[in-house]
Design an enzyme around this catalytic site. Sequence first.
Site, PDB file in Angstrom:
ATOM      1  N   LYS A  72      17.038  20.951 -10.919  1.00 45.65           N
ATOM      2  CA  LYS A  72      16.335  19.696 -11.184  1.00 45.65           C
ATOM      3  C   LYS A  72      17.212  18.631 -11.846  1.00 45.65           C
ATOM      4  O   LYS A  72      18.065  18.920 -12.660  1.00 45.65           O
ATOM      5  CB  LYS A  72      15.110  19.942 -12.089  1.00 45.65           C
ATOM      6  CG  LYS A  72      13.966  20.664 -11.433  1.00 45.65           C
ATOM      7  CD  LYS A  72      13.333  19.928 -10.264  1.00 45.65           C
ATOM      8  CE  LYS A  72      12.478  18.748 -10.646  1.00 45.65           C
ATOM      9  NZ  LYS A  72      11.284  19.091 -11.417  1.00 45.65           N
TER      10      LYS A  72
ATOM     11  N   HIS B   6       0.825  -1.218   0.000  1.00 47.03           N
ATOM     12  CA  HIS B   6       0.000   0.000   0.000  1.00 47.03           C
ATOM     13  C   HIS B   6       0.858   1.266   0.000  1.00 47.03           C
ATOM     14  O   HIS B   6       0.414   2.318   0.460  1.00 47.03           O
ATOM     15  CB  HIS B   6      -0.942   0.039   1.207  1.00 47.03           C
ATOM     16  CG  HIS B   6      -1.670  -1.241   1.449  1.00 47.03           C
ATOM     17  ND1 HIS B   6      -2.901  -1.522   0.910  1.00 47.03           N
ATOM     18  CD2 HIS B   6      -1.311  -2.340   2.157  1.00 47.03           C
ATOM     19  CE1 HIS B   6      -3.287  -2.729   1.290  1.00 47.03           C
ATOM     20  NE2 HIS B   6      -2.341  -3.261   2.045  1.00 47.03           N
TER      21      HIS B   6
ATOM     22  N   GLU C 159      10.343   7.526 -16.611  1.00 46.36           N
ATOM     23  CA  GLU C 159       9.008   8.102 -16.820  1.00 46.36           C
ATOM     24  C   GLU C 159       8.512   7.831 -18.236  1.00 46.36           C
ATOM     25  O   GLU C 159       7.331   7.545 -18.457  1.00 46.36           O
ATOM     26  CB  GLU C 159       9.044   9.616 -16.581  1.00 46.36           C
ATOM     27  CG  GLU C 159       9.167   9.996 -15.123  1.00 46.36           C
ATOM     28  CD  GLU C 159       9.265  11.501 -14.981  1.00 46.36           C
ATOM     29  OE1 GLU C 159       8.273  12.120 -14.609  1.00 46.36           O
ATOM     30  OE2 GLU C 159      10.347  12.050 -15.249  1.00 46.36           O
TER      31      GLU C 159
ATOM     32  N   SER D 209      15.796  20.594 -16.043  1.00 47.69           N
ATOM     33  CA  SER D 209      14.646  21.447 -16.319  1.00 47.69           C
ATOM     34  C   SER D 209      15.140  22.696 -17.029  1.00 47.69           C
ATOM     35  O   SER D 209      16.216  23.218 -16.724  1.00 47.69           O
ATOM     36  CB  SER D 209      13.971  21.831 -15.001  1.00 47.69           C
ATOM     37  OG  SER D 209      13.220  23.016 -15.175  1.00 47.69           O
TER      38      SER D 209
END
Length: 499
Positions: A285, A157, A292, A279
């Site tokens: 970043k 979970h 992804e 970024s």
Amino acid sequence: MSGEKMWGARFSEELDERFAEFQDSLRHDLSLAFADLDTNLAWSEALADAGVISEQDLDRVAQTIEDVSEAWHRDGLPTSDAEDVHSLVEQHLVAELGDLGRRLHTGRSRNDQVATDMRLHLRQWVGVLIESVEGLCMTLVEKAEQHSADPMPGYTHLQRAQPVTIGHHCLAYVEMLSRDRTRLIDALARFDSCPLGSGALAGAAFPVDRDALAAQLEFQNGPTRNSLDATASRDYVCEVAFACAMVTNNLSRLAEDYVFFASHEAQFLSFGDPVSTGSSLMPQKRNPDAVELIRGRAALIQGALQATLSLVKSQPLGYNRDLQHDKEALLPAVEATNQCLLVAATAVEHAAFDVERCAAQAARGYLNATDLADLLVHAGVPFRDAHAQAGAAVNRAVALGVELQDLPLEAQRELLPQLSEGLAESLSLEAVLARRDVVGGAAPARVRAEVERWRVQLAEWAEGYHELDDLTAPEDPDHDLQNDDLPAAEPRLGDPEDP
Ligand code: ARG
């Protein structure tokens, strides 16, 4: 190169321009060009064998096909106004062979041709995918070996649950991928028979030797046994789409885990520069785009499965032109699946785990509460009561802001009277992990043993797909397969060129 339509005789007007463009499939089936050359050669042999063309003619055809194939390998596939790959290949053969080229479509249809081409092409791609799955498994097994004893929090979970090792996490994905591999092999075994000679729907009307055709094209299960089925079924397209969707689904989970592991919140791993991006706005970043994008590609591939299933749903027998779209749906998905596998291996390679932090985090947050209950069980307490006592101990520890093993002696005496000794050792991360000493458990010794088992398995895979032996067990004594006849791990027919 341009030419007449294959089917022009009954037609006096040109195709509507928009419709011509609409029905054109060359941009989606050009990748079948080499498979189509192979089927042309096999078919020419069958025609020679049936006395439709002479042996000298066959030699000329064979030479021409070899030359065309060589030229296309060398210079790339040609552009053409042909409406599909079969017309393209025929144009080239007719240009070289004249009338002889015009004889080659005798007894055959684009329906049995495309079914054969597609199976040949997919056979190669399945081989490529299997290799890529094996490559990723190898990378994960290596990572598992490196981290077989390094603890990390295990989750259910997405809540910290019990400690596992990083190696155990890696090997979970090896298990999934090994099933994906079997699924690919299994799908291949079911489509590894030869439709050529099925004609448009009813079978060729010339005495072609279909067993010889199947053997020539190296189909392991001989010729297909029903011409309607062979020309109109695409269940194998759906099955390959499913195998791709499943493997990328599994990769999307690995991707998601690693996105989380790389987050500032977890900081379990960091990705190296080769698989990270920055970024354009925020200078600080480092984004885990490689994984992804794998997670995102999985969605498109899942779409391909839906498309192929919907395409064949409710289609009447036999062939319908809708089927043309199978290539458009499946082939980019197969290629994308392979890219995902290759990039996943690179991402895993460049994922550096922070083993100290992983261990420290595995030691925090009461991941040893089950073990506390288990200690009480060993002291004679029924598990249900032990669970309640351990729960109360967790509550107290939370209130005091300590870990279970650091409960003050007083609290321990009050809440856990059955346990005499101190808990520091028995609830330590090492002890908790070592207790998972069952087959499939997270104990470092078990993980090491699994790494060894996988190493043996990977070496066996590298030798060839033995499983095919069972999956294609011949029922017909005429097709008595030998192990040596089974496909090698390499793609066999030269194409796909740049998988
Ligand atoms: N391009 C078609 C396909 O991929 C093959 C051609 C069959 N055409 C036909 N009119 N029967 O399915």
